[in-house]
Design an enzyme around this catalytic site. Structure first.
Site, PDB file in Angstrom:
ATOM      1  N   HIS A  72       0.838  -1.211   0.024  1.00 34.60           N
ATOM      2  CA  HIS A  72       0.020   0.086   0.040  1.00 34.60           C
ATOM      3  C   HIS A  72       1.008   1.181   0.010  1.00 34.60           C
ATOM      4  CE1 HIS A  72      -4.063  -1.462   1.294  1.00 34.60           C
ATOM      5  NE2 HIS A  72      -3.514  -2.379   0.701  1.00 34.60           N
ATOM      6  N   TYR A 200      -9.640   5.212   6.987  1.00 30.94           N
ATOM      7  CA  TYR A 200      -9.893   5.552   8.239  1.00 30.94           C
ATOM      8  C   TYR A 200     -11.223   6.554   8.135  1.00 30.94           C
ATOM      9  CZ  TYR A 200      -5.394   3.350   9.638  1.00 30.94           C
ATOM     10  OH  TYR A 200      -4.515   2.587   9.996  1.00 30.94           O
ATOM     11  N   PRO A 292      -5.004   0.550  18.652  1.00 31.75           N
ATOM     12  CA  PRO A 292      -4.488   0.037  17.345  1.00 31.75           C
ATOM     13  C   PRO A 292      -4.617   1.094  16.045  1.00 31.75           C
ATOM     14  CG  PRO A 292      -6.566  -0.972  18.289  1.00 31.75           C
ATOM     15  CD  PRO A 292      -5.973  -0.248  19.166  1.00 31.75           C
ATOM     16  N   TYR A 384       3.152   6.796  10.274  1.00 32.95           N
ATOM     17  CA  TYR A 384       2.917   5.769   9.776  1.00 32.95           C
ATOM     18  C   TYR A 384       3.655   4.558   9.128  1.00 32.95           C
ATOM     19  CZ  TYR A 384      -1.673   2.938   8.637  1.00 32.95           C
ATOM     20  OH  TYR A 384      -2.391   1.989   8.495  1.00 32.95           O
TER      21      TYR A 384
END
Ligand code: FAS
Ligand code: PHB
Length: 389
Positions: A72, A200, A292, A384
């Site tokens: 990704h 998200y 998480p 990230y």
């Protein structure tokens, strides 16, 4: 029995450490409380940082990951009815790989079995002795018999509910904790993912996350009340609520189906300091927990393993204690940065019961700044994809 290293816990941290040590000729025994199938039955993380992928490559356990993992280059963030993309590859030069923790753990178990290294399952009453001396040992019960393993070092990789952290005297431990006023209800379904990347979502009804494991296995989460139980949610109720939290064009193409796993995870930030006491080293969830949201839990376990593996190799190969002495300091420096990112990203995406209208305006402004500002997107992307080890 004797071993150079006793690893308590056969989850990802313990198995990855054991595999890396084996490759350097360092003999470790893994003690696991459950059965292999039980460990593999847990549905957990899904996003691997490049640092963890590199460790799996070094451990010789990355073939299936390379063949089946999804690369990704970015992620999507939905808020206020719109959706924007953050391009990790363009901003950092690095992607992430989506590959289930379950599959990674399976690969590690298979690799360990192939080496013939000792793994003892279904152990009970594990106890660490003389960790602050020069001759530690571990005792445990299995199949009704008591056992003792004398060793040079003990790696506590037994997760948040393990015994290793408790082996460090309370007066020497400093613990930091934040609990969140909500949980994540997670569903696994044999359905095609709703998008090619993760989504998200911050909606007025609460957080949602669209993830996946492969072309026909999707993982979804919605923020839920701490008082909720999985059985309170029918599949139909879950899908309807997920749809309400996604932009219309995404909700319209959501493929639904029976849940094959449904669970609720509480959210917690937790760190214990130090991560070492004498010849005992804490690794992974045994030492720290993150919400998480930022997909850091598994990846933090990996960086702990990196520091400990190199410290032990340095000791055995060069009789140099520098890595051992500095393990806790080095690991904690990265742990706290991941704790910060995970807390920040959670505060950006969830609805908190005590949020007032000003708080909501701040959250919306933070989201707009992330959407519009290249420097903020770069900072988000660097965190990230994984900060350097
Ligand atoms: P683990 O808890 O995975 O493994 C510890 C092992 O030690 C277990 O197998 C346990 O059986 C064993 N053990 C415990 N006590 C023992 C004893 N006394 N003796 C011997 N063995 C013992 N992270 C993400 O990045 N994304 C996610 O979506 C995500 N979802 C999660 C959902 C849940 C419900 C939980 C609990 C965690 C989640 N995490 C997630 C975090 C998770 O992936 C952890 O970070 C990761 O499993 C850490 O690996 P370990 O440190 O090996 O700990
Ligand atoms: C998952 O796929 O389980 C997952 C992905 C990203 C997260 C958390 C969980 O931030």
């Amino acid at each position: 029995m004797r071993a150079q290293v006793v690893i308590i816990g056969g989850g990802p941290a313990g198995l990855l450490l054991g595999q890396l040590l084996h490759r350097r000729g360092i003999e470790a025994v893994v003690l696991e409380r459950k059965t292999r199938d039980y460990v593999l039955g847990r549905i957990r993380a899904g996003v691997l940082e490049s640092g963890l992928v590199a460790l799996l490559e070094e451990a010789g356990v990355a073939n299936r990951l390379r063949a089946e993992g999804f690369v990704h280059d970015g992620t999507r963030i939905a808020a206020g009815g719109e959706i924007f993309h953050v391009d990790f590859k363009a901003l950092t030069g690095k992607p992430v790989i989506v590959y289930g923790q379950t599959e990674m753990t399976r690969d590690l178990y298979d690799a360990r079995a192939a080496t013939g290294a000792r793994t003892v399952f279904e152990v009970d009453h594990v106890a660490i002795h003389d960790a602050d001396g020069d001759a530690p040992f571990v005792t445990y019960a299995q199949s009704g018999a008591e056992h003792r393993i004398d060793c040079d070092f003990v790696a506590g990789c037994d997760g948040f509910h393990g015994i290793s952290r408790q082996a460090i005297p309370l007066n020497l431990r400093r613990e930091y904790e934040k609990t969140y006023p909500f949980g994540w209800l997670g569903v696994l379904s044999r359905t095609p993912p709703v998008d090619e990347e993760l989504i998200y979502a911050n909606s007025e009804r609460g957080f949602a996350l669209c993830s996946m494991r492969n072309d026909n296995l999707s993982r979804y989460y919605i923020q839920c009340a701490l008082s909720d139980h999985p059985e309170d949610w029918t599949d139909a109720a879950f899908w309807a609520e997920l749809r309400r939290r996604l932009p219309e064009e995404i909700a319209a193409r959501l493929a639904t189906g029976p849940s094959i796993e449904k669970s609720i995870a509480p959210l917690r930030s937790f760190v214990t300091e130090p991560m070492r006491w004498g010849r005992l080293f804490l690794c992974g969830d045994a030492a720290h927990i993150v919400p998480p949201t930022g997909a850091k839990g598994l990846n933090l376990a990996a960086s702990d393993v990196h520091y400990l593996y190199h410290a032990l190799a340095q000791f055995y190969e060069e009789r140099d204690r520098e890595g051992i002495e500095r393990y806790s300091e080095r690991a904690l420096l990265r742990v706290w940065k991941a704790e910060r990112f995970s807390w920040w990203f959670s505060s950006l995406l969830h609805r908190y019961p005590d949020q007032n209208p000003f708080d909501l305006k701040m959250q919306q402004a933070e989201l707009a700044f992330l959407r519009d500002n290249p420097a903020q997107q770069r900072a988000f992307a660097e965190n990230y994809v994984g900060l350097p080890y």
